[in-house]
Design a protein around this motif. Structure first.
Motif, mmCIF file in Angstrom:
data_model
loop_
_atom_site.group_PDB
_atom_site.id
_atom_site.type_symbol
_atom_site.label_atom_id
_atom_site.label_comp_id
_atom_site.label_asym_id
_atom_site.label_seq_id
_atom_site.Cartn_x
_atom_site.Cartn_y
_atom_site.Cartn_z
ATOM 1 N N SER A 112 0.619 -1.379 -0.526
ATOM 2 C CA SER A 112 0.095 -0.232 -0.085
ATOM 3 C C SER A 112 0.503 1.597 0.121
ATOM 4 C CB SER A 112 -0.590 -0.135 1.292
ATOM 5 O OG SER A 112 -1.453 -1.480 1.486
ATOM 6 N N LYS A 113 2.552 1.279 0.210
ATOM 7 C CA LYS A 113 2.816 1.688 0.109
ATOM 8 C C LYS A 113 2.786 3.171 1.082
ATOM 9 C CE LYS A 113 3.852 2.526 -4.899
ATOM 10 N NZ LYS A 113 3.610 1.402 -5.283
ATOM 11 N N ALA A 114 2.506 2.586 2.309
ATOM 12 C CA ALA A 114 2.428 3.323 2.989
ATOM 13 C C ALA A 114 3.553 3.652 3.918
ATOM 14 C CB ALA A 114 1.661 2.163 4.745
ATOM 15 N N ASN A 115 2.384 5.025 5.193
ATOM 16 C CA ASN A 115 4.616 5.847 5.715
ATOM 17 C C ASN A 115 4.292 5.102 6.516
ATOM 18 O OD1 ASN A 115 6.097 7.523 5.244
ATOM 19 N ND2 ASN A 115 4.674 9.375 5.957
ATOM 20 N N VAL A 116 4.873 4.366 7.052
ATOM 21 C CA VAL A 116 5.995 3.272 8.107
ATOM 22 C C VAL A 116 7.100 2.668 7.965
ATOM 23 C CG1 VAL A 116 4.770 0.859 9.278
ATOM 24 C CG2 VAL A 116 3.103 2.449 8.575
ATOM 25 N N LYS A 117 7.317 3.348 9.418
ATOM 26 C CA LYS A 117 8.840 2.621 9.364
ATOM 27 C C LYS A 117 8.827 1.858 10.830
ATOM 28 C CE LYS A 117 8.445 6.222 7.355
ATOM 29 N NZ LYS A 117 8.599 6.833 5.614
ATOM 30 N N ILE A 118 9.266 0.493 10.228
ATOM 31 C CA ILE A 118 9.358 -0.325 11.284
ATOM 32 C C ILE A 118 10.648 -0.528 11.824
ATOM 33 C CG2 ILE A 118 9.510 -3.211 11.641
ATOM 34 C CD1 ILE A 118 6.707 -1.836 10.774
ATOM 35 N N VAL A 119 10.540 -0.227 13.571
ATOM 36 C CA VAL A 119 12.038 -0.300 13.859
ATOM 37 C C VAL A 119 12.341 -1.365 14.775
ATOM 38 C CG1 VAL A 119 13.743 0.838 14.995
ATOM 39 C CG2 VAL A 119 12.263 1.925 13.760
ATOM 40 N N ALA A 120 13.045 -2.058 14.025
ATOM 41 C CA ALA A 120 13.426 -3.810 13.956
ATOM 42 C C ALA A 120 14.123 -3.616 15.834
ATOM 43 C CB ALA A 120 13.491 -5.301 13.618
ATOM 44 N N GLY A 121 14.405 -3.683 16.939
ATOM 45 C CA GLY A 121 14.849 -4.367 17.781
ATOM 46 C C GLY A 121 15.581 -6.033 17.891
ATOM 47 N N SER A 122 17.161 -5.817 18.407
ATOM 48 C CA SER A 122 17.715 -7.280 18.854
ATOM 49 C C SER A 122 17.546 -8.102 17.822
ATOM 50 C CB SER A 122 16.848 -8.073 19.662
ATOM 51 O OG SER A 122 16.936 -8.029 21.291
ATOM 52 N N PRO A 123 17.849 -7.250 16.066
ATOM 53 C CA PRO A 123 18.106 -8.086 15.061
ATOM 54 C C PRO A 123 19.128 -8.639 14.882
ATOM 55 C CG PRO A 123 18.973 -6.627 14.809
ATOM 56 C CD PRO A 123 18.852 -5.841 16.181
ATOM 57 N N GLY A 124 18.970 -10.289 14.180
ATOM 58 C CA GLY A 124 20.485 -11.105 14.029
ATOM 59 C C GLY A 124 20.458 -11.833 15.482
ATOM 60 N N LEU A 125 22.004 -12.176 16.026
ATOM 61 C CA LEU A 125 22.372 -12.543 16.986
ATOM 62 C C LEU A 125 22.616 -11.923 18.452
ATOM 63 C CD1 LEU A 125 22.764 -15.969 17.546
ATOM 64 C CD2 LEU A 125 25.451 -15.242 16.794
ATOM 65 N N VAL A 126 21.951 -10.875 18.187
ATOM 66 C CA VAL A 126 22.197 -10.073 19.747
ATOM 67 C C VAL A 126 21.550 -10.606 21.009
ATOM 68 C CG1 VAL A 126 23.233 -8.799 18.362
ATOM 69 C CG2 VAL A 126 20.664 -8.391 19.129
ATOM 70 N N ASN A 127 20.471 -11.425 20.682
ATOM 71 C CA ASN A 127 19.932 -11.584 21.997
ATOM 72 C C ASN A 127 19.639 -13.086 22.854
ATOM 73 O OD1 ASN A 127 16.412 -12.480 23.158
ATOM 74 N ND2 ASN A 127 15.794 -10.258 22.298
ATOM 75 N N PRO A 128 19.791 -12.976 23.702
ATOM 76 C CA PRO A 128 20.233 -13.782 24.434
ATOM 77 C C PRO A 128 18.983 -15.504 24.813
ATOM 78 C CG PRO A 128 19.342 -12.321 26.651
ATOM 79 C CD PRO A 128 19.309 -11.405 24.239
ATOM 80 N N TYR A 129 17.881 -14.802 24.131
ATOM 81 C CA TYR A 129 17.258 -16.411 24.185
ATOM 82 C C TYR A 129 16.673 -17.237 23.682
ATOM 83 C CZ TYR A 129 16.027 -12.497 28.110
ATOM 84 O OH TYR A 129 16.199 -11.798 28.862
ATOM 85 N N GLY A 130 17.680 -17.210 22.680
ATOM 86 C CA GLY A 130 17.677 -18.013 21.834
ATOM 87 C C GLY A 130 16.848 -17.915 20.406
ATOM 88 N N ALA A 131 16.305 -19.288 20.004
ATOM 89 C CA ALA A 131 15.722 -19.459 18.220
ATOM 90 C C ALA A 131 14.191 -18.643 18.659
ATOM 91 C CB ALA A 131 15.863 -20.469 18.082
ATOM 92 N N THR A 132 13.360 -18.106 19.727
ATOM 93 C CA THR A 132 12.391 -17.477 19.265
ATOM 94 C C THR A 132 12.457 -16.133 19.675
ATOM 95 O OG1 THR A 132 12.758 -17.496 22.174
ATOM 96 C CG2 THR A 132 10.708 -19.551 21.114
#
Length: 329
Positions: A112-132
């Motif tokens: 829809s070309k919506a003016n939405v900015k998705i800001v994604a925290g803890s990307p990649g291998l930076v989170n200690p809580y495993g696969a979930t």
């Protein structure tokens, strides 16, 4: 166990950072934008503290919306707000956005070309809580969505510039968020950011290191070590995964003996694959080594431990730049 997780930035804490840093650059920049533009709004899915959007929430409580533990709802609310003229920043964990809310990002936002900015925290291998909670595949997934701009900033300075550029540019963005104590790598005085443009930070003739996100700091350190070993290493920082700066990639790939691509995510399907496809399709025969994560789930552990075990730490990257051999598994 608590101490291990705290060192990794889990349990509400922030990771230890050597050298200069900024606290919550995303949230603080969003506050500055909010003061300038009343159409800026913020959303989260019960993750305001862990996505660094708290400064905006406190400054503009009437312009902040918490969807609860419902990432799909948060993205749809952002799309709806965009429909009535708002610039919506939707922030939560990358794992939940790239899995649970993918269809809503693709159709309600990008399509829809919506003016939405998705800001994604803890990307990649930076989170200690495993696969979930580890979003190893987010760059792979988001790179496949049409009409979506995908950006992985290097440091606090670049993240602030990315947030401001995204707010000023119509359309849907997926931005990897660096949270907590965020290192400062670039000098604000001579820094520039342009969507879709790479930056040649070092020039060299033997090897070109193409990196994105916080891996660029490690690429720079590896290039410095390589110089001491009489290896001339170029460093091309690629913050925008999509659209890719093809001209910059091809220019450096044509001038060196080999290329190394480093990313915090799966080595297949992300930046490494994009570079390999481009170089191959253009007819260059420059050998390429892709440094990233193999096709597997990774354990619950501190970031430093996982990076050391799977070849994303400084020693493994420096070794690959100097010798051409990567020890990842």
């Amino acid at each position: 166990m608590a101490d291990v997780l705290n060192r990794a930035g889990g349990m509400g804490e922030v990771a230890e950072v050597a050298g200069p840093y900024e606290i919550a650059p995303f949230g603080n920049e969003l506050v500055a934008l909010g003061r300038e533009n009343p159409d800026i709004v913020g959303l989260s899915a019960d993750m305001s503290k862990y996505s660094d959007i708290v400064p905006f929430m406190k400054e503009f409580p009437e312009r902040y919306f918490n969807a609860g533990v419902a990432e799909q709802n948060a993205v749809m609310m952002a799309a709806g707000l965009a429909k009535v003229g708002k610039i919506a920043f939707c922030a939560t964990y990358a794992a939940f956005l790239s899995r649970r809310a993918l269809d809503f990002i693709a159709i309600a936002c990008a399509h829809s070309k919506a003016n939405v900015k998705i800001v994604a925290g803890s990307p990649g291998l930076v989170n200690p809580y495993g696969a979930t909670h580890q979003s190893l595949e987010d760059l792979v997934v988001m790179r496949s969505v049409p009409d979506l701009t995908v950006i992985d900033p290097c440091d606090a300075v670049e993240l602030r510039h990315v947030v401001r550029a995204a707010a000023a540019t119509p359309g849907t963005f997926y931005i990897r968020n660096l949270r907590g104590k965020v290192p400062v790598v670039f000098d604000e005085q001579d820094f520039t950011f342009e969507i879709g443009k790479a930056r040649l930070l070092r020039d060299g003739t033997d090897v070109a290191v193409l990196s994105t996100g916080f891996m660029t700091e490690r690429a720079l350190k590896a290039a410095d070590a390589a110089r001491a070993a009489d290896v001339s290493a170029a460093v091309l920082h690629i913050p925008t995964i999509k659209p890719l700066d093809e001209a910059a990639v091809l220019d450096v790939a044509a001038r060196v003996g080999r290329v190394i691509v480093i990313e915090n995510g799966l080595r297949s399907g992300g930046l490494g694959s994009a570079v390999t496809e481009l170089v191959h399709d253009t007819g260059l025969d420059t050998p390429i080594t892709r440094i990233g994560l193999h096709d597997r789930f990774h354990p619950c552990a501190a970031q430093w431990y996982n990076e050391r075990e799977f070849g994303l730490d400084q020693d493994a990257i420096t070794g690959a730049v100097i010798t051409g051999v990567w020890s990842g598994r």
